[in-house]
Write a protein that holds these residues in place. Structure first.
Motif, PDB file in Angstrom:
ATOM      1  N   ILE A 113       1.018  -1.025   0.107  1.00 56.91           N
ATOM      2  CA  ILE A 113       0.537   0.210  -0.111  1.00 56.91           C
ATOM      3  C   ILE A 113       0.399   0.811   0.108  1.00 56.91           C
ATOM      4  O   ILE A 113       1.001   1.742   0.836  1.00 56.91           O
ATOM      5  CB  ILE A 113      -0.917   0.321   1.268  1.00 56.91           C
ATOM      6  CG1 ILE A 113      -1.659  -1.105   1.181  1.00 56.91           C
ATOM      7  CG2 ILE A 113      -1.869   1.628   0.903  1.00 56.91           C
ATOM      8  CD1 ILE A 113      -2.432  -1.189   2.716  1.00 56.91           C
ATOM      9  N   PRO A 114       1.294   1.107  -1.061  1.00 55.56           N
ATOM     10  CA  PRO A 114       2.184   2.900  -1.284  1.00 55.56           C
ATOM     11  C   PRO A 114       1.495   4.194  -1.314  1.00 55.56           C
ATOM     12  O   PRO A 114       1.967   5.296  -2.017  1.00 55.56           O
ATOM     13  CB  PRO A 114       2.711   2.651  -2.658  1.00 55.56           C
ATOM     14  CG  PRO A 114       1.630   1.865  -3.703  1.00 55.56           C
ATOM     15  CD  PRO A 114       0.631   1.085  -2.520  1.00 55.56           C
ATOM     16  N   MET A 115       1.481   4.566  -0.196  1.00 57.60           N
ATOM     17  CA  MET A 115       0.690   5.613   0.086  1.00 57.60           C
ATOM     18  C   MET A 115       1.345   6.280   2.098  1.00 57.60           C
ATOM     19  O   MET A 115       1.486   5.933   2.660  1.00 57.60           O
ATOM     20  CB  MET A 115      -0.834   5.404   0.602  1.00 57.60           C
ATOM     21  CG  MET A 115      -1.895   6.627   0.452  1.00 57.60           C
ATOM     22  SD  MET A 115      -2.639   7.530   1.956  1.00 57.60           S
ATOM     23  CE  MET A 115      -2.050   7.280   3.132  1.00 57.60           C
ATOM     24  N   ASP A 116       1.487   7.728   1.413  1.00 56.65           N
ATOM     25  CA  ASP A 116       1.973   8.039   2.760  1.00 56.65           C
ATOM     26  C   ASP A 116       1.761   9.933   2.561  1.00 56.65           C
ATOM     27  O   ASP A 116       2.468  10.596   3.425  1.00 56.65           O
ATOM     28  CB  ASP A 116       3.877   7.912   2.496  1.00 56.65           C
ATOM     29  CG  ASP A 116       4.172   9.057   1.730  1.00 56.65           C
ATOM     30  OD1 ASP A 116       3.729   9.688   0.867  1.00 56.65           O
ATOM     31  OD2 ASP A 116       5.868   8.892   2.008  1.00 56.65           O
ATOM     32  N   LEU A 117       0.868   9.951   3.005  1.00 62.31           N
ATOM     33  CA  LEU A 117       0.030  11.341   2.782  1.00 62.31           C
ATOM     34  C   LEU A 117      -0.895  11.894   4.352  1.00 62.31           C
ATOM     35  O   LEU A 117      -1.360  12.870   4.229  1.00 62.31           O
ATOM     36  CB  LEU A 117      -1.349  11.921   1.995  1.00 62.31           C
ATOM     37  CG  LEU A 117      -1.388  11.331   0.006  1.00 62.31           C
ATOM     38  CD1 LEU A 117      -2.787  10.978  -0.675  1.00 62.31           C
ATOM     39  CD2 LEU A 117      -0.457  12.301  -0.281  1.00 62.31           C
ATOM     40  N   GLY A 118      -0.334  10.646   4.964  1.00 61.84           N
ATOM     41  CA  GLY A 118      -0.730  10.866   6.143  1.00 61.84           C
ATOM     42  C   GLY A 118       0.711  10.972   7.516  1.00 61.84           C
ATOM     43  O   GLY A 118       0.577  10.879   8.723  1.00 61.84           O
ATOM     44  N   VAL A 119       1.434  11.289   6.666  1.00 60.93           N
ATOM     45  CA  VAL A 119       2.852  12.111   7.888  1.00 60.93           C
ATOM     46  C   VAL A 119       2.604  13.071   8.432  1.00 60.93           C
ATOM     47  O   VAL A 119       2.427  13.634   7.840  1.00 60.93           O
ATOM     48  CB  VAL A 119       3.776  11.492   7.165  1.00 60.93           C
ATOM     49  CG1 VAL A 119       4.404  10.058   6.416  1.00 60.93           C
ATOM     50  CG2 VAL A 119       4.053  12.381   6.033  1.00 60.93           C
ATOM     51  N   THR A 120       3.176  13.188   9.711  1.00 60.77           N
ATOM     52  CA  THR A 120       3.385  14.521  10.366  1.00 60.77           C
ATOM     53  C   THR A 120       4.939  14.277  10.147  1.00 60.77           C
ATOM     54  O   THR A 120       5.235  15.915  10.643  1.00 60.77           O
ATOM     55  CB  THR A 120       2.885  14.040  11.539  1.00 60.77           C
ATOM     56  OG1 THR A 120       4.116  13.063  12.523  1.00 60.77           O
ATOM     57  CG2 THR A 120       1.787  13.948  12.158  1.00 60.77           C
ATOM     58  N   ASN A 121       5.933  13.809   9.888  1.00 60.43           N
ATOM     59  CA  ASN A 121       7.630  14.754   9.961  1.00 60.43           C
ATOM     60  C   ASN A 121       7.754  14.325   8.747  1.00 60.43           C
ATOM     61  O   ASN A 121       7.240  14.872   7.797  1.00 60.43           O
ATOM     62  CB  ASN A 121       8.111  13.366  10.719  1.00 60.43           C
ATOM     63  CG  ASN A 121       9.312  13.959  11.368  1.00 60.43           C
ATOM     64  OD1 ASN A 121       8.975  15.381  11.677  1.00 60.43           O
ATOM     65  ND2 ASN A 121      10.442  13.343  11.553  1.00 60.43           N
ATOM     66  N   ARG A 122       8.793  13.198   8.696  1.00 56.81           N
ATOM     67  CA  ARG A 122       9.392  12.822   7.251  1.00 56.81           C
ATOM     68  C   ARG A 122       8.465  11.746   5.828  1.00 56.81           C
ATOM     69  O   ARG A 122       8.363  10.781   6.675  1.00 56.81           O
ATOM     70  CB  ARG A 122      10.886  12.029   7.775  1.00 56.81           C
ATOM     71  CG  ARG A 122      11.716  13.063   8.202  1.00 56.81           C
ATOM     72  CD  ARG A 122      12.991  12.019   8.533  1.00 56.81           C
ATOM     73  NE  ARG A 122      13.235  11.453   9.224  1.00 56.81           N
ATOM     74  CZ  ARG A 122      14.177  10.775   9.019  1.00 56.81           C
ATOM     75  NH1 ARG A 122      15.388  11.281   9.043  1.00 56.81           N
ATOM     76  NH2 ARG A 122      14.411   9.788   9.410  1.00 56.81           N
ATOM     77  N   ALA A 123       8.322  12.526   4.686  1.00 58.25           N
ATOM     78  CA  ALA A 123       7.800  11.625   4.348  1.00 58.25           C
ATOM     79  C   ALA A 123       8.473  10.396   3.000  1.00 58.25           C
ATOM     80  O   ALA A 123       9.656  11.098   3.410  1.00 58.25           O
ATOM     81  CB  ALA A 123       6.653  12.470   2.741  1.00 58.25           C
ATOM     82  N   GLY A 124       7.691   9.568   2.931  1.00 53.07           N
ATOM     83  CA  GLY A 124       8.400   8.469   2.166  1.00 53.07           C
ATOM     84  C   GLY A 124       8.628   7.545   2.201  1.00 53.07           C
ATOM     85  O   GLY A 124       8.660   6.271   1.422  1.00 53.07           O
ATOM     86  N   ALA A 125       7.385   6.807   3.539  1.00 54.76           N
ATOM     87  CA  ALA A 125       6.997   4.859   3.200  1.00 54.76           C
ATOM     88  C   ALA A 125       5.896   5.157   1.916  1.00 54.76           C
ATOM     89  O   ALA A 125       6.098   4.008   2.028  1.00 54.76           O
ATOM     90  CB  ALA A 125       6.168   5.718   4.357  1.00 54.76           C
ATOM     91  N   ARG A 126       6.036   5.956   0.788  1.00 60.50           N
ATOM     92  CA  ARG A 126       4.940   5.446  -0.075  1.00 60.50           C
ATOM     93  C   ARG A 126       6.514   4.103  -1.147  1.00 60.50           C
ATOM     94  O   ARG A 126       5.614   3.200  -1.547  1.00 60.50           O
ATOM     95  CB  ARG A 126       5.224   6.249  -0.770  1.00 60.50           C
ATOM     96  CG  ARG A 126       5.930   7.395  -1.418  1.00 60.50           C
ATOM     97  CD  ARG A 126       5.282   8.282  -1.800  1.00 60.50           C
ATOM     98  NE  ARG A 126       4.939   8.762  -1.432  1.00 60.50           N
ATOM     99  CZ  ARG A 126       4.225  10.339  -1.989  1.00 60.50           C
ATOM    100  NH1 ARG A 126       4.398  10.690  -3.599  1.00 60.50           N
ATOM    101  NH2 ARG A 126       3.761  11.666  -0.891  1.00 60.50           N
ATOM    102  N   LEU A 127       7.264   4.767  -0.729  1.00 53.82           N
ATOM    103  CA  LEU A 127       8.415   3.839  -1.688  1.00 53.82           C
ATOM    104  C   LEU A 127       8.885   2.410  -0.429  1.00 53.82           C
ATOM    105  O   LEU A 127       9.726   1.974  -1.085  1.00 53.82           O
ATOM    106  CB  LEU A 127       9.876   4.698  -1.641  1.00 53.82           C
ATOM    107  CG  LEU A 127       9.684   5.528  -2.191  1.00 53.82           C
ATOM    108  CD1 LEU A 127      11.003   6.231  -2.076  1.00 53.82           C
ATOM    109  CD2 LEU A 127       9.135   5.334  -3.675  1.00 53.82           C
ATOM    110  N   GLY A 128       7.843   1.838   0.511  1.00 57.82           N
ATOM    111  CA  GLY A 128       8.542   1.081   1.653  1.00 57.82           C
ATOM    112  C   GLY A 128       8.006   0.000   0.721  1.00 57.82           C
ATOM    113  O   GLY A 128       8.617  -1.125   0.698  1.00 57.82           O
TER     114      GLY A 128
END
Length: 356
Positions: free
Chosen positions: A75-90
Motif C-alpha cells: 500500500i504505497p501511500m504516505d499522505l498521512g505523515v506528520t514528519n518525514r515523508a517517503g514511506a510510499r516507497l516502503g
C-alpha cells in the motif's frame, strides 16, 4: 577421527547432488527451492516479490483472489505523515530484500508451504493527492479480499493505512490488536484532520471495529505521551519501553497473550518500534527502541494467537543508505506470516507445497 563415521559421511555426502537433502524435515524445503537439475534460483534474478513469494498480480483482479489463502500486497501511500515523508516507497524497498526465510528454525516452519500464498502487487490507489480517497480505496480493496475468504498481510505506507484496513476487517466483529510501535497513534484531530498516521487506532475504536480491551501497545516512548490519553482512557494496555526493560521480552509476551486471549487479532508493526540504530529509514525515529533480535523474539513468542491479518509500516528507504531498515521490515513481515499460518483459525483451502 572415527573412521566408520568418516566412511558413512563420505558415502552419503561426497557425491550428493545439488539440493539433495536427506532429513525429511529439510527435504521439503529443498524441493521448494531447487529446480529439476539442482539449480537454485538466484536471489537477485527475476521480478522481486514480498518474501520471495509467488508473484500473482492477476489474483488481485479475480473475484476469488485466485483461491489464495493469504495475500501479500503493498500500500504505497504516505499522505498521512506528520514528519518525514517517503514511506510510499516502503513496499518496493521490502520487495528488494533477498534471502528472508524461507525457513524459521524456532517454529520449524516454512510458512510459504502452508497454503496458497502469493504477492498480488500493490493496491491501485486513485490519487496521489487525497488521503481520504485513498483510504476509501484501501477499505474497499481489503473488504473484497476479506469477502473472498483471504487473509491479508500488507506493507505500507504510513500508519494511517491501518484504519481503513481495520474498518474492512472488523465490520462483523471488532478485532483485538497487537501494536508494536514507538508511538501509540491514538491522537486526535491535527491541523483540521483526524485521518493521519498519529491517530488510526483512536478512530478504529470509535468506528467500533477495534476492541480496546483486547488491544496492547508495546514499545511506546518519546516525548509525545500527552497525545496518547485515549489509549489509557479507552482501556488499552500500554507497555512503554521503560516497562519493557523492567519485565523483559518474556514478560511482554505473557502480557500480550493474556490481553489478546483466544479471539481474532490484527498485528501492526511500525518499524520505528526499532531503535534508529537498527531502522534509521523511517519517518519519525525515536531513540531507545527494540533491537531487531528483541523484536523477532517478541513476535515468535506470540505463536498460537489467532493473528488473522497484519502489516509492516513506515519503511522510508531514502533515509537509509544501508538498506538495514528494509531488511528489518522484511524480517518482521516474515515473522508475522509465520504467526498467521500458525494461527488456530487458519484453515488453508489448498497447499502449494508439502509442509516440512
Amino acid at each position: 577421527m572415527d573412521q566408520q563415521t568418516l566412511a558413512r559421511l563420505r558415502a552419503r555426502y561426497a557425491e550428493a547432488k545439488p539440493g539433495e537433502v536427506f532429513d525429511p524435515r529439510f527435504a521439503a524445503i529443498a524441493r521448494a527451492h531447487f529446480a529439476e537439475g539442482g539449480r537454485r534460483r538466484w536471489p537477485f534474478e527475476g521480478p522481486a516479490s514480498l518474501l520471495s513469494a509467488r508473484l500473482d498480480t492477476a489474483a488481485a483482479e479475480a473475484p476469488d483472489l485466485g483461491g489464495l489463502d493469504i495475500a501479500l500486497f503493498g500500500i504505497p501511500m504516505d499522505l498521512g505523515v506528520t514528519n518525514r515523508a517517503g514511506a510510499r516507497l516502503g513496499p518496493r524497498a521490502v520487495r528488494a530484500v533477498e534471502r528472508i526465510g524461507p525457513y524459521d528454525p524456532v517454529h520449524d516452519l516454512v510458512p510459504l508451504s502452508r497454503g496458497r500464498i502469493a504477492d498480488i502487487g500493490d493496491i491501485a490507489l486513485p490519487t496521489r493527492y487525497s488521503l481520504e480517497r485513498c483510504h476509501e480505496a484501501i477499505e474497499a480493496f481489503v473488504a473484497r479480499v476479506h469477502a473472498a475468504g483471504v487473509r491479508p498481510l500488507m506493507v505500507g505506507g504510513d500508519h494511517s493505512i491501518t484504519l481503513p484496513i481495520l474498518r474492512a476487517l472488523g465490520r462483523d466483529r471488532p478485532l483485538g490488536l497487537v501494536h508494536i510501535d514507538a508511538h501509540a497513534d491514538t491522537a486526535g484531530m491535527q491541523e483540521g484532520t483526524k485521518f493521519h498516521h498519529g491517530g488510526p487506532f483512536r478512530e478504529a475504536v470509535l468506528a467500533g471495529v477495534l476492541d480496546p480491551a483486547r488491544t496492547i501497545q508495546i514499545g511506546i516512548r518519546g516525548g509525545a505521551g500527552w497525545l496518547w490519553e485515549f489509549s489509557y482512557d479507552s482501556g488499552m494496555t500500554v507497555i512503554p519501553m521503560d516497562e519493557v526493560d523492567r519485565i523483559g521480552i518474556a514478560g511482554v509476551i505473557e502480557r500480550a497473550r493474556s490481553v489478546i486471549g483466544d479471539g481474532p487479532a490484527y498485528l501492526s508493526f511500525d518499524v520505528d518500534a526499532l531503535d534508529p540504530a537498527f531502522a534509521p529509514g523511517t519517518g519519525t525515529p525515536e531513540a531507545g527502541g527494540f533491537t531487531t533480535r528483541e523484536a523477532i523474539a517478541l513476535l515468535r513468542g506470540l505463536a498460537g494467537l489467532d493473528i488473522v491479518a497484519g502489516d509492516v509500516v513506515e519503511v522510508a528507504p531514502q533515509y537509509d543508505s544501508t538498506t538495514v531498515t528494509a531488511q528489518a521490515g522484511a524480517q518482521m513481515l516474515f515473522q508475522i506470516l509465520c504467526l498467521m499460518v500458525l494461527a488456530p483459525g487458519f484453515h488453508p483451502r489448498g497447499v502449494d507445497g508439502a509442509p516440512p
